[in-house]
Design an enzyme around this catalytic site. Structure first.
Site, PDB file in Angstrom:
ATOM      1  N   GLU A  39      82.808  94.175  91.673  1.00 53.09           N
ATOM      2  CA  GLU A  39      81.666  94.582  90.861  1.00 53.09           C
ATOM      3  C   GLU A  39      80.423  94.653  91.741  1.00 53.09           C
ATOM      4  O   GLU A  39      80.065  93.674  92.393  1.00 53.09           O
ATOM      5  CB  GLU A  39      81.412  93.574  89.724  1.00 53.09           C
ATOM      6  CG  GLU A  39      82.560  93.415  88.739  1.00 53.09           C
ATOM      7  CD  GLU A  39      82.683  94.569  87.744  1.00 53.09           C
ATOM      8  OE1 GLU A  39      81.845  95.498  87.813  1.00 53.09           O
ATOM      9  OE2 GLU A  39      83.621  94.539  86.938  1.00 53.09           O
TER      10      GLU A  39
ATOM     11  N   GLU B 137      80.967  92.322  74.921  1.00 56.05           N
ATOM     12  CA  GLU B 137      82.372  92.734  74.894  1.00 56.05           C
ATOM     13  C   GLU B 137      83.238  91.633  75.509  1.00 56.05           C
ATOM     14  O   GLU B 137      82.942  91.148  76.591  1.00 56.05           O
ATOM     15  CB  GLU B 137      82.513  94.025  75.729  1.00 56.05           C
ATOM     16  CG  GLU B 137      83.945  94.431  75.957  1.00 56.05           C
ATOM     17  CD  GLU B 137      84.103  95.352  77.167  1.00 56.05           C
ATOM     18  OE1 GLU B 137      83.189  96.145  77.454  1.00 56.05           O
ATOM     19  OE2 GLU B 137      85.149  95.259  77.828  1.00 56.05           O
TER      20      GLU B 137
ATOM     21  N   ARG C 185      77.511  88.302  83.356  1.00 57.59           N
ATOM     22  CA  ARG C 185      78.795  88.459  82.671  1.00 57.59           C
ATOM     23  C   ARG C 185      79.874  89.143  83.517  1.00 57.59           C
ATOM     24  O   ARG C 185      80.939  89.469  83.014  1.00 57.59           O
ATOM     25  CB  ARG C 185      78.603  89.202  81.358  1.00 57.59           C
ATOM     26  CG  ARG C 185      77.987  90.568  81.528  1.00 57.59           C
ATOM     27  CD  ARG C 185      77.585  91.083  80.187  1.00 57.59           C
ATOM     28  NE  ARG C 185      77.684  92.525  80.116  1.00 57.59           N
ATOM     29  CZ  ARG C 185      77.942  93.195  79.012  1.00 57.59           C
ATOM     30  NH1 ARG C 185      78.182  92.570  77.893  1.00 57.59           N
ATOM     31  NH2 ARG C 185      77.976  94.498  79.006  1.00 57.59           N
ATOM     32  N   HIS C 186      79.567  89.370  84.787  1.00 54.71           N
ATOM     33  CA  HIS C 186      80.564  89.953  85.693  1.00 54.71           C
ATOM     34  C   HIS C 186      80.837  89.005  86.847  1.00 54.71           C
ATOM     35  O   HIS C 186      79.906  88.478  87.448  1.00 54.71           O
ATOM     36  CB  HIS C 186      80.062  91.275  86.285  1.00 54.71           C
ATOM     37  CG  HIS C 186      80.023  92.389  85.298  1.00 54.71           C
ATOM     38  ND1 HIS C 186      78.887  92.689  84.568  1.00 54.71           N
ATOM     39  CD2 HIS C 186      80.967  93.265  84.901  1.00 54.71           C
ATOM     40  CE1 HIS C 186      79.158  93.712  83.763  1.00 54.71           C
ATOM     41  NE2 HIS C 186      80.404  94.082  83.942  1.00 54.71           N
TER      42      HIS C 186
END
Ligand code: AMO
Length: 442
Positions: A218, A365, A224-225
């Site tokens: 990423e 998500e 969130r990553h």
């Protein structure tokens, strides 16, 4: 000194043991020396037990034990006594002790300091960070989450499998691949078990799941990553539509939340988390409806745009306000957004739409999936659209020429799930040793 294998944990010390000799062991959390009497708070995995040392009883032992550096590991053999002053109501009066490993000073990270250290310092000293009960509680909740998921899926007839993490071809786009040298060939770390779980649908085992690391290079640094996350992957065959897949995702969430409440109540309390368990079915809004909802809440976003972090967050607020739901599906993603997902089945009546869905939890998500394209010719044409080298994917494609049932599945990010359920501000809090652009050690 008896073997420290015979250690009594702090929570096992009770009135029945009063007057008995026990051996306790752990980390010296704090020493309070009042001159003639000294109190040591000894911490083990279950809690704290007080060791009370009287100078006049044994001046040499008093001198040695009070000189121990904080966070050293010791074992103590002594007599249990009830004590009104001790936090747990008991203390141990030592006859002997042994330092198993002395801690250096200063400590790289405080264990009981009131002022919280920054996340980087904590992660750089994770072993020390985990000495805090509230940090260990996160990982107990994580373990109980996985236990609940395994229990549910196994009851539902899913077979747990393991697929390779060193792979020849990526499934989720070239941008996030980690290339590696594999003997004299080039290979990649698996971004997802996508190709393998689909391959298994042609094997006669028609329901599988895997819980394993997935790797993504990423580029962006976000809360969130991460570059290595734990992916719960599920795949099931003989489905009629993406609805059958969503039902499984919903079932997992419901069962695991219930399991956590049952098995990790203490941890939730320690973390100050009140965990509602919403009853399925969870609301399902289409992508188009979601965009309209964002529009009516003054977000400037076009039909066809990715919702993005901001869109997801705002939708989370709206769903909570208007539908009283923290968990909801966004369904029917447009083909334009999922074109790179070459394996996604498009709507037969409207090829501009897929049956693909996301499951969002509190505005983020956590799951993504849907029905796959199982018809060989259509799959090949979707791959061609993506300029994919069909030869590199021959092992995958072959399975679609010899009896492949309709199927679907999803990827479920375990750390994102734990992050949201415990309201952690950064996903890294839910990973023991996170990997990201900056972090390779420890
Ligand atoms: P996707 O790429 O959407 O789908 O990933 C599925 C879920 O994995 C989690 N996730 C991540 N978590 C932390 N850090 C990351 N860098 C990261 N990337 C993804 C998210 C996400 O919802 N093969 C498909 C799944 C399928 O269709 O079966 C896939 O990997 O929670």
């Amino acid at each position: 000194m008896p073997s420290w294998q015979q250690i009594t944990y702090s929570d096992q010390i009770n009135a029945d043991l009063t007057g008995s000799v026990v051996t306790i062991g752990g980390w010296v959390q704090e020493t309070r020396n009042l001159g003639g009497i000294s109190f040591i708070q000894l911490r083990d995995r279950k809690g704290i037990i007080q060791v009370t040392v009287l100078k006049k009883k044994d001046p040499a032992l008093f001198k040695d034990i009070t000189a121990i550096q904080r966070e050293s590991v010791i074992v103590v053999k002594g007599v249990v006594k009830e004590s009104k002053e001790a936090k747990k109501g008991f203390e141990v009066l030592p006859d002997e002790f042994e330092i198993l490993n002395a801690a250096e000073s200063p400590l790289p990270l405080g264990v009981i300091d009131k002022v919280g250290a920054d996340l980087d310092t904590r992660l750089n000293n994770r072993f020390m960070d985990l000495r805090k009960e509230s940090v260990r509680a996160i990982f107990r909740v994580r373990a109980v989450t996985l236990e609940g998921i395994r229990e549910y899926l196994s009851d539902e007839g899913f077979l747990e499998v393991s697929t390779p993490k060193i792979v020849a071809a990526g499934a989720e786009g070239g941008a996030t691949l980690f290339p590696i040298k594999y003997f004299d060939k080039s290979a990649y770390l698996a971004q997802s078990p996508q190709l393998y779980k689909q391959n298994l649908m042609a094997s006669g085992v028609d329901r599988v799941f895997e819980i394993a690391p997935a790797y993504r290079a990423e580029a962006s640094d976000t809360v969130r990553h991460i570059a290595e996350f734990t992916s719960l992957d599920v795949e099931l065959a003989f489905i009629e539509s993406s609805d059958d897949v969503m039902n499984v995702a919903e079932g997992i969430v419901h069962a695991s939340l219930k399991h956590i409440l049952k098995k990790a109540g203490e941890e939730l309390e320690l973390l100050g988390v009140d965990l509602p368990v919403p009853e399925p079915p969870y609301p399902r809004v289409t992508y188009e409806e979601a965009i309209d909802m964002l529009h009516s809440n003054d977000m400037s976003i076009e039909h066809g745009d990715d919702l993005g972090t901001e869109g997801e967050k705002l939708l989370g607020d709206i769903m909570l306000r208007e539908r009283e739901s923290e968990l909801y599906f966004i369904t029917q993603f447009p083909t334009s957004l999922k074109r790179g997902t070459f394996y996604a089945k498009r709507d037969d009546r409207n090829p501009e739409l897929t049956g693909y869905f996301d499951l969002d939890y509190r505005g983020q998500e956590i799951v993504s999936g849907g029905q796959r394209e199982h018809r060989y010719d259509v799959l090949v044409s979707q791959m061609r659209e993506n300029d994919m080298n069909l030869q590199s994917f021959e092992f995958y494609l072959k399975a679609f020429r010899f009896g492949m049932p309709p199927h679907g599945g999803f990827g479920f990010g375990i750390e994102r799930y734990v992050q949201k359920m415990l309201n952690l501000s950064n996903i890294r809090e839910a990973v023991l040793y996170p990997r990201d652009r900056a972090r390779l050690i420890p």
